[in-house]
Design a protein around this motif. Structure first.
Motif, PDB file in Angstrom:
ATOM      1  N   ALA A 196       0.832  -1.206   0.000  1.00  0.00           N
ATOM      2  CA  ALA A 196       0.000   0.000   0.000  1.00  0.00           C
ATOM      3  C   ALA A 196       0.865   1.254   0.000  1.00  0.00           C
ATOM      4  N   LEU A 197       1.912   1.266   0.812  1.00  0.00           N
ATOM      5  CA  LEU A 197       2.801   2.423   0.847  1.00  0.00           C
ATOM      6  C   LEU A 197       3.425   2.650  -0.523  1.00  0.00           C
ATOM      7  N   TYR A 198       3.836   1.583  -1.172  1.00  0.00           N
ATOM      8  CA  TYR A 198       4.407   1.667  -2.514  1.00  0.00           C
ATOM      9  C   TYR A 198       3.357   2.145  -3.525  1.00  0.00           C
ATOM     10  N   SER A 199       2.166   1.593  -3.461  1.00  0.00           N
ATOM     11  CA  SER A 199       1.118   1.895  -4.438  1.00  0.00           C
ATOM     12  C   SER A 199       0.597   3.313  -4.297  1.00  0.00           C
ATOM     13  N   PHE A 200       0.459   3.802  -3.063  1.00  0.00           N
ATOM     14  CA  PHE A 200      -0.124   5.117  -2.822  1.00  0.00           C
ATOM     15  C   PHE A 200       0.881   6.252  -2.986  1.00  0.00           C
ATOM     16  N   THR A 201       2.151   6.007  -2.685  1.00  0.00           N
ATOM     17  CA  THR A 201       3.143   7.097  -2.691  1.00  0.00           C
ATOM     18  C   THR A 201       4.128   6.998  -3.841  1.00  0.00           C
ATOM     19  N   GLN A 220      -5.605   0.267   5.871  1.00  0.00           N
ATOM     20  CA  GLN A 220      -6.858   0.968   6.142  1.00  0.00           C
ATOM     21  C   GLN A 220      -6.617   2.368   6.691  1.00  0.00           C
ATOM     22  N   ALA A 221      -5.602   2.522   7.523  1.00  0.00           N
ATOM     23  CA  ALA A 221      -5.292   3.844   8.075  1.00  0.00           C
ATOM     24  C   ALA A 221      -4.812   4.789   6.974  1.00  0.00           C
ATOM     25  N   MET A 222      -4.042   4.269   6.032  1.00  0.00           N
ATOM     26  CA  MET A 222      -3.575   5.098   4.917  1.00  0.00           C
ATOM     27  C   MET A 222      -4.756   5.601   4.093  1.00  0.00           C
ATOM     28  N   ILE A 223      -5.665   4.713   3.769  1.00  0.00           N
ATOM     29  CA  ILE A 223      -6.821   5.102   2.956  1.00  0.00           C
ATOM     30  C   ILE A 223      -7.653   6.150   3.687  1.00  0.00           C
ATOM     31  N   ALA A 224      -7.885   5.937   4.974  1.00  0.00           N
ATOM     32  CA  ALA A 224      -8.676   6.891   5.756  1.00  0.00           C
ATOM     33  C   ALA A 224      -7.984   8.247   5.826  1.00  0.00           C
ATOM     34  N   PHE A 225      -6.669   8.242   6.000  1.00  0.00           N
ATOM     35  CA  PHE A 225      -5.918   9.494   6.115  1.00  0.00           C
ATOM     36  C   PHE A 225      -5.954  10.278   4.805  1.00  0.00           C
ATOM     37  N   MET A 226      -5.814   9.596   3.677  1.00  0.00           N
ATOM     38  CA  MET A 226      -5.780  10.276   2.378  1.00  0.00           C
ATOM     39  C   MET A 226      -7.112  10.892   2.001  1.00  0.00           C
ATOM     40  N   THR A 227      -8.205  10.337   2.510  1.00  0.00           N
ATOM     41  CA  THR A 227      -9.532  10.769   2.065  1.00  0.00           C
ATOM     42  C   THR A 227     -10.211  11.705   3.066  1.00  0.00           C
ATOM     43  N   LYS A 228      -9.451  12.252   3.993  1.00  0.00           N
ATOM     44  CA  LYS A 228      -9.993  13.294   4.860  1.00  0.00           C
ATOM     45  C   LYS A 228     -10.170  14.577   4.042  1.00  0.00           C
ATOM     46  N   GLU A 229     -11.106  15.407   4.464  1.00  0.00           N
ATOM     47  CA  GLU A 229     -11.411  16.618   3.693  1.00  0.00           C
ATOM     48  C   GLU A 229     -10.204  17.536   3.547  1.00  0.00           C
ATOM     49  N   ASP A 230      -9.367  17.612   4.580  1.00  0.00           N
ATOM     50  CA  ASP A 230      -8.217  18.517   4.544  1.00  0.00           C
ATOM     51  C   ASP A 230      -6.935  17.825   4.111  1.00  0.00           C
ATOM     52  N   CYS A 309       1.895   3.418 -20.001  1.00  0.00           N
ATOM     53  CA  CYS A 309       1.726   3.395 -18.552  1.00  0.00           C
ATOM     54  C   CYS A 309       2.158   4.739 -17.983  1.00  0.00           C
ATOM     55  N   ILE A 310       1.637   5.087 -16.825  1.00  0.00           N
ATOM     56  CA  ILE A 310       2.041   6.298 -16.116  1.00  0.00           C
ATOM     57  C   ILE A 310       3.253   5.943 -15.265  1.00  0.00           C
ATOM     58  N   CYS A 311       4.354   6.655 -15.467  1.00  0.00           N
ATOM     59  CA  CYS A 311       5.603   6.332 -14.761  1.00  0.00           C
ATOM     60  C   CYS A 311       5.518   6.658 -13.277  1.00  0.00           C
ATOM     61  N   ASP A 312       4.872   7.754 -12.956  1.00  0.00           N
ATOM     62  CA  ASP A 312       4.786   8.224 -11.574  1.00  0.00           C
ATOM     63  C   ASP A 312       3.675   7.454 -10.862  1.00  0.00           C
ATOM     64  N   LYS A 313       4.057   6.606  -9.918  1.00  0.00           N
ATOM     65  CA  LYS A 313       3.080   5.734  -9.258  1.00  0.00           C
ATOM     66  C   LYS A 313       2.024   6.533  -8.509  1.00  0.00           C
ATOM     67  N   PHE A 314       2.424   7.607  -7.843  1.00  0.00           N
ATOM     68  CA  PHE A 314       1.432   8.398  -7.120  1.00  0.00           C
ATOM     69  C   PHE A 314       0.415   8.999  -8.078  1.00  0.00           C
ATOM     70  N   LEU A 315       0.880   9.566  -9.180  1.00  0.00           N
ATOM     71  CA  LEU A 315      -0.053  10.178 -10.128  1.00  0.00           C
ATOM     72  C   LEU A 315      -0.968   9.132 -10.751  1.00  0.00           C
ATOM     73  N   ASN A 316      -0.459   7.939 -10.968  1.00  0.00           N
ATOM     74  CA  ASN A 316      -1.301   6.849 -11.464  1.00  0.00           C
ATOM     75  C   ASN A 316      -2.437   6.595 -10.477  1.00  0.00           C
ATOM     76  N   PHE A 317      -2.112   6.558  -9.186  1.00  0.00           N
ATOM     77  CA  PHE A 317      -3.113   6.364  -8.139  1.00  0.00           C
ATOM     78  C   PHE A 317      -4.060   7.555  -8.069  1.00  0.00           C
ATOM     79  N   ILE A 341     -12.096   3.450  -2.878  1.00  0.00           N
ATOM     80  CA  ILE A 341     -10.699   3.011  -2.841  1.00  0.00           C
ATOM     81  C   ILE A 341     -10.579   1.676  -2.115  1.00  0.00           C
ATOM     82  N   ARG A 342     -11.280   1.527  -0.994  1.00  0.00           N
ATOM     83  CA  ARG A 342     -11.226   0.269  -0.240  1.00  0.00           C
ATOM     84  C   ARG A 342     -11.680  -0.910  -1.103  1.00  0.00           C
ATOM     85  N   GLN A 343     -12.785  -0.721  -1.811  1.00  0.00           N
ATOM     86  CA  GLN A 343     -13.335  -1.815  -2.612  1.00  0.00           C
ATOM     87  C   GLN A 343     -12.413  -2.205  -3.766  1.00  0.00           C
ATOM     88  N   ASP A 344     -11.780  -1.221  -4.363  1.00  0.00           N
ATOM     89  CA  ASP A 344     -10.951  -1.477  -5.541  1.00  0.00           C
ATOM     90  C   ASP A 344      -9.501  -1.799  -5.193  1.00  0.00           C
TER      91      ASP A 344
END
Length: 439
Positions: A196-201, A220-230, A309-317, A341-344
């Motif tokens: 997850a750390l690799y895929s998201f960042t 799960q904590a990563m997904i929750a943190f990324m999807t906060k309003e701020d 393919c998109i080279c930048d993993k974060f931008l792909n995500f 995000i959780r489902q996919d």
């Protein structure tokens, strides 16, 4: 988060600095995408030494010079005589000062001088050429807008062409560094947390630091943190790219969004965009370095059997979720975005797992070439990883599955046999299934 990696870059910067102080001035340019750690690297390289740090903000030139004078006086312990309303005069003072004092000068977001006063680039060239061999300043320049930095220092028509003594392009952390970070801050992490750390960042230090500082280091904590309003992540892709693309960002964003969603062939992209996009693809690949063409391993350079393919993993995500589901963000339905995000995630991370293993294998240094192989005419005849060892006629092939229980060895062996007869004649082939267990 403590400072990680960059030993090679620090070594090179130290070498250049010694030359600047002992012989004569040197100019080093450090580029790389936003959040990659350029400023942190440069500040780390000059720790404990006389260093002035200039950040080029888009403001009035006289006000900017006033900020720079204050920084010079504070950091170098000198008194700057008079007042400076233009950078030309201030840079003359700096270069003249370097004939009497050795120091480091960092100019961050250098390309933004374009918005302050475009003639500054020529002024720097003039006084750099005049004082360089008499002075002892270690001039370190960094910039995040890749296209502008490339033009400033590589375009023969530009005044600073050929003035850089070294060009360093900073890349994301390798997988070994990400593993070390998780080991340090979350020693009980799972293989899925690492994926997850690799895929998201994608190994971008700033995004990893966000998770570390928030103590959000499981899936799960990563997904929750990324999807906060701020959350920093919500608008990060737009912030990162809109200046690069300019007025045509809409078409570029649409293309990247389609590629992130699995539309990787040019004819399909043309069809969905209802236009010929060859020019956009060319710029995304060659000017912005955001996408790459992938061909089956050992295929000819001119082969049309190409996937993008998109080279930048974060931008792909980011394009796959934050851009494609921007209506959820605009309606502030962040819980629904989080659930998407959780489902996919199992599907998305399964795709990313293949890239993870390729990068891990490249780090090992045992292979001459690593890629994938597919035969368009044979339908689903595809092998996730084909790697050619440095030793001749020896290959490693693998199917990648999140869970080994989903691996079908008989079907995979049929693909390996076809590959052996059609492409790898006379090769010794090691075959395996790679899963989360092997990370």
């Amino acid at each position: 988060m403590r400072f990680y990696d960059r030993e090679r870059e620090l070594g090179e910067l130290e070498r250049i600095k010694k030359i600047a102080f002992n012989e004569f001035s040197r100019l080093t340019v450090v580029t790389g995408r936003r959040r990659i750690g350029k400023t942190s690297l440069l500040l780390k390289s000059v720790e404990g030494e006389k260093t002035a740090y200039f950040f080029v903000s888009r403001k009035n030139e006289a006000l900017l010079c006033r900020d720079f004078v204050e920084e010079l006086e504070f950091s170098l312990g000198i008194k700057v005589p008079g007042q400076y309303a233009d950078f030309r005069s201030l840079f003359f003072f700096i270069m003249d000062l370097s004939t009497r004092l050795s120091f480091n000068l960092i100019i961050d977001e250098f390309q933004d001088f374009q918005y302050v006063n475009p003639s500054i680039f020529g002024d720097i060239q003039h006084y750099w050429d005049r004082f360089r061999r008499a002075g002892h300043v270690n001039l370190l320049i960094s910039g995040s807008v890749t296209t502008m930095m490339e033009r400033i220092f590589r375009d023969k028509k530009e005044p600073l062409f050929g003035r850089a003594d070294a060009l360093i392009r900073l890349e994301a952390f390798p997988v070994s560094t990400m593993k070390q970070i998780l080991q340090d801050y979350a020693p009980t992490h799972t293989a899925d947390d690492l994926l997850a750390l690799y895929s998201f960042t994608g190994g971008v230090p700033k995004y990893i630091e966000q998770f570390v500082d928030a103590q959000a280091l499981d899936v799960q904590a990563m997904i929750a943190f990324m999807t906060k309003e701020d959350s920093l992540f919500i608008d990060e892709g737009r912030t990162h790219l809109i200046e690069e693309f300019g007025k045509e960002y809409g078409n570029y964003f649409s293309i990247l969004a389609l590629i992130s969603s699995g539309q990787t062939e040019r004819n399909k992209l043309n069809s969905m965009m209802q236009m010929e996009i060859g020019g956009y693809l060319g710029k995304l690949e060659n000017d912005y370095h955001l996408i790459a063409r992938r061909r089956p391993i050992l295929s000819k350079e001119g082969s049309r059997n190409v996937r993008y393919c998109i080279c930048d993993k974060f931008l792909n995500f980011w394009f796959r979720y934050f851009y494609n589901f921007r209506l959820l963000i605009e309606s502030k339905n962040f819980k629904a975005l989080q659930e998407r995000i959780r489902q996919d995630y199992p599907t998305f991370s399964g795709i990313m797992l293949e890239d993870y293993f390729k990068e891990k294998m490249m780090e090992e240094g045992r292979f001459a070439q690593i890629g994938s192989w597919w035969n368009a005419s044979k339908g689903d005849c595809e092998i996730d990883i084909v790697a050619l060892y440095l030793e001749k006629k020896h290959a490693f092939v693998a199917e990648v599955k999140r869970q080994k229980k989903n691996f079908k060895p008989e079907i995979f062996q049929q693909k390996v046999d076809y590959l052996r007869h059609s492409l790898l004649h006379g090769y010794t082939i090691d075959a395996a299934c790679l899963s989360l267990e092997d990370m």
